[in-house]
Design an enzyme around this catalytic site. Sequence first.
Site, PDB file in Angstrom:
ATOM      1  N   ASP A 227      13.331  96.493  56.385  1.00  0.00           N
ATOM      2  CA  ASP A 227      14.636  96.317  55.764  1.00  0.00           C
ATOM      3  C   ASP A 227      14.487  96.869  54.344  1.00  0.00           C
ATOM      4  O   ASP A 227      13.373  97.007  53.826  1.00  0.00           O
ATOM      5  CB  ASP A 227      15.090  94.849  55.758  1.00  0.00           C
ATOM      6  CG  ASP A 227      16.602  94.739  55.537  1.00  0.00           C
ATOM      7  OD1 ASP A 227      17.211  95.718  55.043  1.00  0.00           O
ATOM      8  OD2 ASP A 227      17.182  93.681  55.840  1.00  0.00           O
TER       9      ASP A 227
HETATM   10  C1  BGC Z   1      20.377  94.860  54.888  1.00  0.00           C
HETATM   11  C2  BGC Z   1      20.249  95.768  56.094  1.00  0.00           C
HETATM   12  C3  BGC Z   1      20.764  97.136  55.755  1.00  0.00           C
HETATM   13  C4  BGC Z   1      19.985  97.679  54.578  1.00  0.00           C
HETATM   14  C5  BGC Z   1      20.427  99.047  54.149  1.00  0.00           C
HETATM   15  C6  BGC Z   1      19.734  95.488  53.656  1.00  0.00           C
HETATM   16  O1  BGC Z   1      20.006  94.738  52.521  1.00  0.00           O
HETATM   17  O2  BGC Z   1      19.766  93.626  55.143  1.00  0.00           O
HETATM   18  O3  BGC Z   1      20.941  95.237  57.173  1.00  0.00           O
HETATM   19  O4  BGC Z   1      20.648  97.976  56.865  1.00  0.00           O
HETATM   20  O5  BGC Z   1      20.157  96.798  53.477  1.00  0.00           O
HETATM   21  O6  BGC Z   1      21.673  98.988  53.535  1.00  0.00           O
END
Ligand code: BGC
Length: 759
Positions: A227
């Site tokens: 993530d």
């Molecule tokens: C979120 C993800 C997301 C990523 C990119 C993170 O903060 O938890 O779900 O895909 O950011 O934006």
Amino acid sequence: MNIESIIAQMTLEEKAALCAGATAWTTTPVEPLGVPAIFVSDGPHGVRRVPDANALAGSSLPATCFPTASCLASTWNVDLIREMGQALGDECIALNVDVLLGPGANIKRTPVCGRNFEYYSEDPYLSGEMAVSLIDGIQSKGVGTSLKHFAANNQEFKRLSISAEVDERTLREIYLPAFETAVKKAQPWTVMCAYNKLNGTYCSEHHELLVDILKNEWGFEGLVVSDWGAVHDRVAALKGGLDLEMPGPQERRVKAVVEAVRTGNLDEALLNESVRRILRIVFKASQTPKGGKFDAAAHHALARAIAAEGIVLLKNDGTLPLKNGQRIAVIGRAAKEPHFQGGGSSHINPTQIDIPFDQLRRVAGETELTYAEGYAVDNSSQQSLIDEAVVAARAAQVALLYVALPTFKESEGYDRADLDLTAQQVNLIKAVTQVQPKTVVILNNGSALAMSEWLGGTAAVIEAWMMGQAGGGAIADVLFGKVNPSGKLAETFPLKLAHTPAFTSYPGENGQAHYGEGIFVGYRYYDAKEIPVLFPFGYGLSYTTFAYSNPAVSASTFKDVDGLTVQVDVTNTGAMAGKEVVQVYVHDHKSNLVRPPKELKGFAKIELQPGETKTVAIHLDWRAFAYYHPAYQQWVTENGGFDILIGASSADIRCTKTVTLQSTQERPSILNRESTPREWLDDPRGKRVFEPLLENLLAQMATLFGSGESEDGAMGMDAMSMVMDMPLRDLLQFRESALPAPADEIIDGLLVQVHGHAR
Ligand code: BGC
């Protein structure tokens, strides 16, 4: 493309660099070797393609904002979700996106999780099937997906650091199966690890999760991506199975990886394995030519159809569907400022937006519509807005109250403090329903709400979720009966927050969230504790009625490996065409470990004309009857009776069939020094060696504790009941002086006969 030969030609620096992003959204190319970069974008219910790969946020290119996951799951329509996936795939191609970051398959452990709108359900089976369809649809276009957030990311509070403390069985039965199903059935190109820790280890470094379970046990072929910002120690993460770190650039960390290989702290073979997985996806993605246009109008229409099918009619006294020609007071900001998506990384820049009020006007024909705002954007307490609404409601024949839970209450990044609408909204509903008995409340929110305070006064309630850009039209379609509602809740609506399963252990303390409710999540909990709920899992009304008849099973006694086919006839007994979601739950009569009263194991959605009957057949495989046994470290099936419950919701079981399962599993014995006489007798090998000793042992125990035959034996108790559940070793110790050898030796001797060694 010969990936092995590319790896052989890559320098150590190139390999380390490939394992981190070059920008916020792109991977690192290896130009001399012809390895391109790929572009990834959020997800999951639309494409958030930022024009500048270096910008984490900022205005993104227009794309269709489909309904969010809560609404999708409420459709229970896997074909429709697959179609949406295909549309998303087309949009990715047009917008130059190689991998869409979704779907989210986390379980709604508590309704307060701010990000529940992005997740499907409290039920792992339903979540898994939804994820499979979306992934299949997107990937059928040659575009990748990222199944997220792996795993146990069930709250936003302290999501970057909290340790989800989950026992093995709960993990296997509740929090992992949706991921397992999606990986095994749909092979997402990537899996995104969660920010949080699982049992003390960051998911980004969790070898058991990422390597042992995901890659080895489930056979995941793609790459694991972090993530955004979830990696803390890059070398530890590589060792833990995290292939690609995002976002980039990460020069220091790339150097650390190079250094670790040079000093022998990281095996280059391990780095090569991550490089291999990344290259496979990069080349797969580059085979799909990008560019062109997508059909925005068609996708908008699809978004409308999905929203209409995900809308759940919660209550209806007959006021719905509305009739043309009625005087209607439209009340509530959400009628003109639709709340159709959630806050955070999934936020889409829509291609167009259907304003609910305007859509109503179109669908309603000659109907006279008035409008009152009802509540302000900041939801501050404003009696004048309520007074205005009351005047409008009184003058009309029907009031439509559009109420959206504001983003300051619900979003990615933080959780809800309660399950309530704002005070202004509650006061508004109460005031309007007082003067207008025909009040229909239309809700926009991402997860369960408490309604007891105001539900009684309403004529009808529609849960319209975060319904996507075309939701305004979908609501009008449902209100006027152009679409017969067929959504069913994918999560329980409790009476109040204090009733929810995780209430006493959420949000955790000292950095840990103990999942104390174990496998009893959602309806599994309310069923087991017999706690009444507002609206049960699987519930939703229709403008027609359905009758269930002729339930049948393929066999009354069956082997686990063969599974079972369940069949039922469903008839539309009303006057309007409609769709019904037939749900199959399984109830185990008796098991060695505690099980929930019922678990969803199959469903089907069918469309029926008035008077029409269709036969629905649903196959249940062996896993539908199995549970995860931590002592065996495997899914086990046990001989015995099961009820097959066929229902219209988890609380509305229409037919039951009882069947007998014959397990074909040959499991190793788990007898140990602490096993009880009952457990020895239950174990086929244990029984053989223990039975000859049993009679003598029982006689000795009778002497010691008194006879088990009468309730008031020597000690005023049924000693035999106690004896059967005491460790055999301890029992022997009571009579050790009369034994030919010490108790431990005797037990170990028995265990050697069972296992070949003592335990
Ligand atoms: C979120 C993800 C997301 C990523 C990119 C993170 O903060 O938890 O779900 O895909 O950011 O934006």
